[in-house]
Scaffold this motif. Structure first.
Motif, mmCIF file in Angstrom:
data_model
loop_
_atom_site.group_PDB
_atom_site.id
_atom_site.type_symbol
_atom_site.label_atom_id
_atom_site.label_comp_id
_atom_site.label_asym_id
_atom_site.label_seq_id
_atom_site.Cartn_x
_atom_site.Cartn_y
_atom_site.Cartn_z
ATOM 1 N N ASP A 11 0.892 -1.104 -0.154
ATOM 2 C CA ASP A 11 0.119 -0.008 0.079
ATOM 3 C C ASP A 11 0.912 1.346 0.233
ATOM 4 O O ASP A 11 1.400 1.635 0.987
ATOM 5 C CB ASP A 11 -0.979 0.063 1.305
ATOM 6 N N LYS A 18 3.714 1.338 2.957
ATOM 7 C CA LYS A 18 3.002 0.483 3.887
ATOM 8 C C LYS A 18 2.950 -0.891 3.301
ATOM 9 O O LYS A 18 2.753 -0.991 2.145
ATOM 10 C CB LYS A 18 1.578 1.012 4.256
ATOM 11 N N ALA A 20 1.261 -5.178 4.372
ATOM 12 C CA ALA A 20 0.434 -5.905 5.204
ATOM 13 C C ALA A 20 0.572 -7.506 4.529
ATOM 14 O O ALA A 20 0.773 -7.694 3.337
ATOM 15 C CB ALA A 20 -1.094 -5.597 5.413
ATOM 16 N N VAL A 28 -6.138 -9.426 8.088
ATOM 17 C CA VAL A 28 -4.900 -8.863 7.858
ATOM 18 C C VAL A 28 -3.808 -9.112 9.139
ATOM 19 O O VAL A 28 -4.323 -8.818 10.143
ATOM 20 C CB VAL A 28 -5.135 -7.256 7.735
ATOM 21 N N TRP A 31 1.311 -5.275 9.997
ATOM 22 C CA TRP A 31 1.345 -3.956 9.361
ATOM 23 C C TRP A 31 2.318 -3.243 9.657
ATOM 24 O O TRP A 31 2.941 -3.021 10.765
ATOM 25 C CB TRP A 31 0.133 -3.016 9.901
ATOM 26 N N GLU A 33 5.249 -0.035 8.144
ATOM 27 C CA GLU A 33 5.253 1.444 7.316
ATOM 28 C C GLU A 33 6.473 2.055 7.568
ATOM 29 O O GLU A 33 7.170 1.885 8.637
ATOM 30 C CB GLU A 33 4.058 2.324 7.690
ATOM 31 N N ASP A 345 0.207 5.336 16.034
ATOM 32 C CA ASP A 345 -1.150 5.065 15.949
ATOM 33 C C ASP A 345 -1.819 6.179 15.913
ATOM 34 O O ASP A 345 -2.396 6.582 17.247
ATOM 35 C CB ASP A 345 -1.696 3.866 16.762
ATOM 36 N N ASN A 460 -12.084 -2.617 10.014
ATOM 37 C CA ASN A 460 -10.679 -2.307 10.002
ATOM 38 C C ASN A 460 -10.121 -1.257 9.036
ATOM 39 O O ASN A 460 -9.677 -1.544 7.709
ATOM 40 C CB ASN A 460 -9.926 -3.501 9.944
ATOM 41 N N THR A 463 -6.814 -0.509 7.015
ATOM 42 C CA THR A 463 -6.284 -1.394 6.095
ATOM 43 C C THR A 463 -7.093 -1.498 4.963
ATOM 44 O O THR A 463 -6.521 -2.460 4.191
ATOM 45 C CB THR A 463 -6.031 -2.830 7.034
ATOM 46 N N ALA A 466 -4.777 -2.136 1.546
ATOM 47 C CA ALA A 466 -4.182 -3.214 1.599
ATOM 48 C C ALA A 466 -5.073 -4.367 1.620
ATOM 49 O O ALA A 466 -4.640 -5.388 0.769
ATOM 50 C CB ALA A 466 -3.262 -3.328 2.788
ATOM 51 N N ARG A 467 -6.240 -4.547 2.192
ATOM 52 C CA ARG A 467 -7.299 -5.582 2.084
ATOM 53 C C ARG A 467 -7.377 -5.588 0.676
ATOM 54 O O ARG A 467 -7.744 -6.767 0.246
ATOM 55 C CB ARG A 467 -8.238 -5.195 2.949
#
Length: 530
Positions: A11, A18, A20, A28, A31, A33, A345, A460, A463, A466-467
């Motif tokens: 991603d 990023k 995953a 997922v 993670w 980055e 985060d 989520n 993500t 990425a998912r």
């Protein structure tokens, strides 16, 4: 038990790289980055170093390997989701001749107007050429110069030596795929904003000879086009060594970020929308036909799902308004700022916002905010619009201003949603909300109240890209089909319109009136200031 087969989902956004590990069921794991700097240049330039992307990818894969070694060993497939509208000139050996000219870069605007001007004109472009773009592609180049059609002309006209050595112009996704496999291709969505393809048949996206000839770019500098789900090869030896993965790992072509998010949100069925809430925001839905609404700037474009297009209605700034408020308005020692920097985060900042927002009644005690920090794209394409707080009094508090920002973005989205309803042919009654800013429960509820629809939050949302890349990779590798995805997607909360809806119905009428009254003022102000 050993880990099930994994897709290494890349991603790559403007802020950084990023990655995953994603299973076929959407789980997922891990993670990681790394930031990648954006180089802002005089005259509207914005660039990133593609080699820095590649180095950052190796670092995040190494992080995943340290934290989740069993899952990394289970990787059978790699698939990417990246920022779009970037341009990299590469030589015959696949080496970059320039940094990536970013989707934020506006230096090519004048070159675009010279190439495509004529009389009569619209936005500096010949109306005849605009009509041809709309008929064949469904859209047209941005007059701001923020897409590859302008970037390539910038290279041609200001870097003739680089242009002469250029074997191919690649978008961001295409360059990552070249580094992974050694193969030069573009996907049906990454090539879109070169504005040289015939998109009238979703099953066969191909170059339109007349558009290529008019583009001013040599035909052989455009890469072959593949589907997002095509397996384009296995890892090149150099990539396998760089990433510490077996050369047998296959690479699926992947997609641009908004295409991937539409899959990651689970909204793959016809006319099923999602609202992506990040730095910018959009409402998107897969549709069966190519269509363009010229008045609102909404179009359906090639995407990852076979035989389908993706309707995309883009709002220029959403979460960016909160970033601006945090970084430019509050003081350095403010708890809102510290909340955003307690850890990597940044979800903690939404916790801080969610403590403040419910303390202020709907309507923000009379304060209105227009979220046009960077102009607007849809339902009006107007680069002159700017943000504003209105109706501030001596009693107005910072909490009022904060709630007004949340509400202003939602009111603008309601404006956009009305155009989406017309495009889809029926009112939207429910939509998935996803993207990083969907972590704010207060904002999700405000959206439900302002839009008057059910809001289903992605379990989520951070993500989602990425998912989406993981699921596109899983489809390409034959692990699942797109028809399986709705049953695999997960929502963690449903927000329904509450009693505040009536307040917002009244405020929305005022909001629309504000645009009509302020748009001419902004045109005068921002023409005067350049």
């Amino acid at each position: 038990m050993s880990a099930p087969p994994q897709v290494l989902a890349i991603d790559l956004g403007t802020s950084g790289m990023k990655a995953a590990l994603v299973a076929a069921d959407g789980t997922v794991t891990g993670w990681a980055e790394r930031p990648v700097p954006l180089h802002v240049l005089p005259g509207g330039g914005a660039e990133q170093d593609p080699v820095a992307w590649w180095d950052a990818l190796a670092e995040v894969v190494a992080d995943l390997g340290r934290d989740h070694p069993e899952h990394l060993r289970a990787v059978t497939t790699i698939c990417s989701s990246t920022q779009g509208e970037g341009t990299i000139a590469v030589d015959a050996n696949g080496e970059p001749l320039t940094r990536c000219i970013s989707w934020l870069d506006m230096r090519g605007a004048a070159h675009l107007r010279r190439q495509f001007g004529g009389f009569p004109a619209y936005g500096g472009f010949s109306i005849r050429k605009v009509a041809r773009w709309l008929r064949l592609t469904g859209g047209m180049p941005s007059v701001t110069g923020k897409d590859p059609a302008a970037h390539m002309l910038l290279v041609r006209d200001t870097m003739p030596g680089v242009y002469a050595r250029t074997a191919t112009f690649l978008n961001v996704l295409d360059w990552i795929n070249l580094k992974l496999t050694g193969r030069t291709v573009a996907t049906v969505d990454s090539i879109l904003t070169s504005w040289v393809t015939d998109n009238r048949d979703a099953k066969v996206i191909r170059y339109a000879p007349q558009l290529v000839a008019a583009s001013g770019i040599d035909r052989d500098k455009f890469p072959p086009i593949v589907a997002c789900t095509e397996v384009i090869g296995t890892l090149a030896p150099s990539a396998a060594e760089k990433l510490g993965l077996p050369a047998s790992v296959q690479v699926v072509a992947g997609a641009i970020d908004n295409t991937a998010a539409a899959v990651g949100a689970g909204t793959v069925r016809d006319n099923e929308p999602h609202l992506y809430l990040g730095t910018s925001s959009w409402i998107a839905a897969h549709v069966p036909k190519k269509k363009t609404d010229v008045l609102t700037g909404i179009a359906s474009i090639p995407c990852a799902v076979p035989d389908r297009y993706l309707m995309t209605a883009l709002q220029a700034t959403a979460g960016a308004n909160l970033t601006w408020l945090r970084d430019k308005i509050v003081e350095y020692d403010d708890p809102i700022v510290s909340a955003g920097h307690v850890s990597r985060d940044e979800g903690s900042i939404f916790d801080a916002f969610d403590k403040i927002i419910p303390m202020v009644p709907a309507g923000a005690n009379g304060v209105l905010y227009t979220p046009w920090l960077y102009g607007e794209r849809a339902p009006v394409d107007d680069p002159h619009l700017r943000a504003a707080f209105l109706n501030i009094s001596l009693e107005t508090t910072r909490s009022d201003l904060l709630r007004a920002v949340f509400e202003g973005v939602a009111l603008n989205t309601r404006w956009l949603a009305k155009a989406v309803d017309r495009f889809l042919g029926s009112p939207v009654t429910s939509m998935v909300i996803t993207g990083g800013a969907a972590r704010s429960e207060s904002w999700c509820q405000i959206f439900a109240d302002v839009l008057g629809v059910e809001i289903r939050r992605d379990a989520n949302p951070v993500t989602v890209n990425a998912r989406g890349a993981g699921w596109i990779g899983a489809v390409g590798a034959g692990m699942i089909t797109f028809a399986d995805i709705p049953a695999l997607s997960r929502n963690d909360h449903v927000f329904t319109p509450g009693p505040d809806r009536a307040v917002y119905d009244e405020v929305y009428g005022i909001y629309q009136d504000l645009h009509k009254r302020l748009a001419p003022v902004y045109r005068r102000l921002n023409r005067a200031t350049g």
